[in-house]
Design a protein around this motif. Structure first.
Motif, PDB file in Angstrom:
ATOM      1  N   CYS A 147     -15.452   9.365 -12.677  1.00  0.00           N
ATOM      2  CA  CYS A 147     -14.769   9.944 -11.991  1.00  0.00           C
ATOM      3  C   CYS A 147     -15.199  11.371 -11.488  1.00  0.00           C
ATOM      4  CB  CYS A 147     -13.184  10.700 -12.682  1.00  0.00           C
ATOM      5  SG  CYS A 147     -12.133   9.176 -12.927  1.00  0.00           S
ATOM      6  N   CYS A 191      -8.703  11.734  -4.870  1.00  0.00           N
ATOM      7  CA  CYS A 191      -7.550  11.543  -5.772  1.00  0.00           C
ATOM      8  C   CYS A 191      -7.709  12.239  -7.347  1.00  0.00           C
ATOM      9  CB  CYS A 191      -7.510   9.810  -6.339  1.00  0.00           C
ATOM     10  SG  CYS A 191      -9.643   9.331  -7.162  1.00  0.00           S
ATOM     11  N   ARG A 209     -11.977   1.235 -15.088  1.00  0.00           N
ATOM     12  CA  ARG A 209     -12.606   1.893 -13.598  1.00  0.00           C
ATOM     13  C   ARG A 209     -13.362   0.065 -13.220  1.00  0.00           C
ATOM     14  NH1 ARG A 209     -15.612   5.258 -16.164  1.00  0.00           N
ATOM     15  NH2 ARG A 209     -14.169   6.951 -15.600  1.00  0.00           N
ATOM     16  N   TYR A 232      -2.044   2.727  -9.361  1.00  0.00           N
ATOM     17  CA  TYR A 232      -3.962   2.240  -9.442  1.00  0.00           C
ATOM     18  C   TYR A 232      -4.807   3.056  -8.123  1.00  0.00           C
ATOM     19  CZ  TYR A 232      -2.544  -1.955 -11.962  1.00  0.00           C
ATOM     20  OH  TYR A 232      -1.898  -2.703 -13.204  1.00  0.00           O
ATOM     21  N   ALA A 233      -5.945   3.428  -8.392  1.00  0.00           N
ATOM     22  CA  ALA A 233      -6.709   4.317  -7.061  1.00  0.00           C
ATOM     23  C   ALA A 233      -7.344   2.768  -6.712  1.00  0.00           C
ATOM     24  CB  ALA A 233      -6.644   5.231  -7.729  1.00  0.00           C
ATOM     25  N   ARG A 274     -10.585   2.193  -5.047  1.00  0.00           N
ATOM     26  CA  ARG A 274     -12.087   2.523  -5.297  1.00  0.00           C
ATOM     27  C   ARG A 274     -12.555   2.157  -3.962  1.00  0.00           C
ATOM     28  NH1 ARG A 274     -15.757   2.619 -10.264  1.00  0.00           N
ATOM     29  NH2 ARG A 274     -17.547   3.397  -9.661  1.00  0.00           N
ATOM     30  N   TYR A 292      -2.983   0.428   1.932  1.00  0.00           N
ATOM     31  CA  TYR A 292      -3.770   1.810   0.743  1.00  0.00           C
ATOM     32  C   TYR A 292      -5.490   1.629   1.174  1.00  0.00           C
ATOM     33  CZ  TYR A 292       1.001   2.585  -1.154  1.00  0.00           C
ATOM     34  OH  TYR A 292       1.504   2.447  -1.367  1.00  0.00           O
ATOM     35  N   GLY A 349      -9.487   5.961  -2.743  1.00  0.00           N
ATOM     36  CA  GLY A 349      -8.574   7.171  -2.858  1.00  0.00           C
ATOM     37  C   GLY A 349      -7.553   7.091  -2.912  1.00  0.00           C
ATOM     38  N   GLU A 350      -6.786   6.003  -2.616  1.00  0.00           N
ATOM     39  CA  GLU A 350      -5.253   6.188  -2.234  1.00  0.00           C
ATOM     40  C   GLU A 350      -4.691   5.758  -4.047  1.00  0.00           C
ATOM     41  OE1 GLU A 350      -4.696   6.838   2.104  1.00  0.00           O
ATOM     42  OE2 GLU A 350      -4.541   5.198   1.452  1.00  0.00           O
ATOM     43  N   LEU A 351      -3.607   6.645  -4.103  1.00  0.00           N
ATOM     44  CA  LEU A 351      -3.202   5.991  -4.964  1.00  0.00           C
ATOM     45  C   LEU A 351      -1.923   4.917  -4.754  1.00  0.00           C
ATOM     46  CD1 LEU A 351      -2.311   9.035  -7.313  1.00  0.00           C
ATOM     47  CD2 LEU A 351      -3.588   7.380  -7.793  1.00  0.00           C
ATOM     48  N   THR A 396       1.813  14.313  -4.936  1.00  0.00           N
ATOM     49  CA  THR A 396       1.282  12.630  -5.157  1.00  0.00           C
ATOM     50  C   THR A 396       2.702  12.123  -4.768  1.00  0.00           C
ATOM     51  OG1 THR A 396      -0.673  12.784  -5.528  1.00  0.00           O
ATOM     52  CG2 THR A 396       0.121  10.541  -4.982  1.00  0.00           C
TER      53      THR A 396
END
Length: 243
Positions: free
Chosen positions: A11, A20, A39, A60-61, A63, A84, A87-89, A137
């Protein structure tokens, strides 16, 4: 086709942490968050991260790649809820019901980072800034939902599509990528479904925007030639490029 990034990137070193991961965290706090993240899970195109009704266990994000969230009604018709980008959750709307309320699948070969929710709550109790980030968020998700309903209230297809493209432009810019030249991971059918438009209408609007010198489209590759005019059509008051 995009490939998942190297799974060993932490991260702290990830180029997406500006999106994120709260920037107010100390290096030690980021390392603590990093120790809880699972990850780099690869998700092939059209494969699910989770499905509607499945027990909620993790946030979840993205990647790399792109994820589509959708639901299916009683008649078996699909309704696209959102897209999504890296970088977005996603998965936040499952917290209340303790079960995922939609399905999420990859639009292209993607990689996602998994954040077990029990670990998130434990860390949030220890790291004040992480808790604040989660609230921010969640607030953003509510705001996005409100904006979407305002988008559907727009009368013309051009307004809807221009607003959609301007939103994508802003999101790519937050990733420090070009806001005017990017790839559309979603199909015209998915765009139409999301915006409440027929796919033929989406294609006609794209063609018209090209003829007017606002866009250049080559398959999924899109270039915004006049972002100011696009903002004008979208009636976007906050757009810095609006003429």
């Amino acid at each position: 086709m995009n490939k998942p990034q190297n799974h060993t990137v932490t991260c702290h070193a990830c180029s997406l942490n500006v999106i994120c991961v709260p920037q107010s965290l100390t290096p030690e706090e980021i390392d603590l968050v990093d120790s809880k993240v699972q990850r780099g899970r690869a998700v092939q195109r059209n494969k699910h991260v989770f499905e509607d009704g499945q027990k909620f266990t993790s946030l979840y994000a993205v990647r790399s790649g792109a994820i589509k969230a959708y639901s299916v009604d009683q008649n078996g018709e699909e309704q696209v809820i959102g897209f999504y980008l890296p970088g977005e959750l996603f998965g936040l709307d499952a917290i209340h019901n303790d079960a995922y309320v939609c399905s999420a699948k990859a639009l292209e070969t993607s990689a996602v980072c998994e954040l077990p929710y029990t670990q998130v709550t434990e860390l949030s109790a220890k790291i004040h800034n992480l808790q604040a980030h989660m609230y921010k968020t969640l607030s953003k998700e509510i705001n996005t939902d409100q904006q979407f309903h305002r988008l559907l209230s727009k009368k013309t297809a051009e307004e809807r599509i221009s607003t959609f493209l301007q939103n994508l432009s802003e999101r790519y810019q937050r990733r420090k990528l070009s806001p005017t030249s990017f790839r559309l991971p979603m199909s015209r059918t998915d765009i139409g479904n999301y915006l409440g438009l027929a796919v033929e209408t989406v294609s006609r609007v794209f063609t018209r925007l090209q003829q007017n010198g606002i866009l250049k489209v080559d398959g999924k590759e899109l270039q915004i030639l006049d972002l100011g005019k696009l903002c004008d059509i979208a009636h976007s008051e906050g757009c810095e490029f609006r003429s």
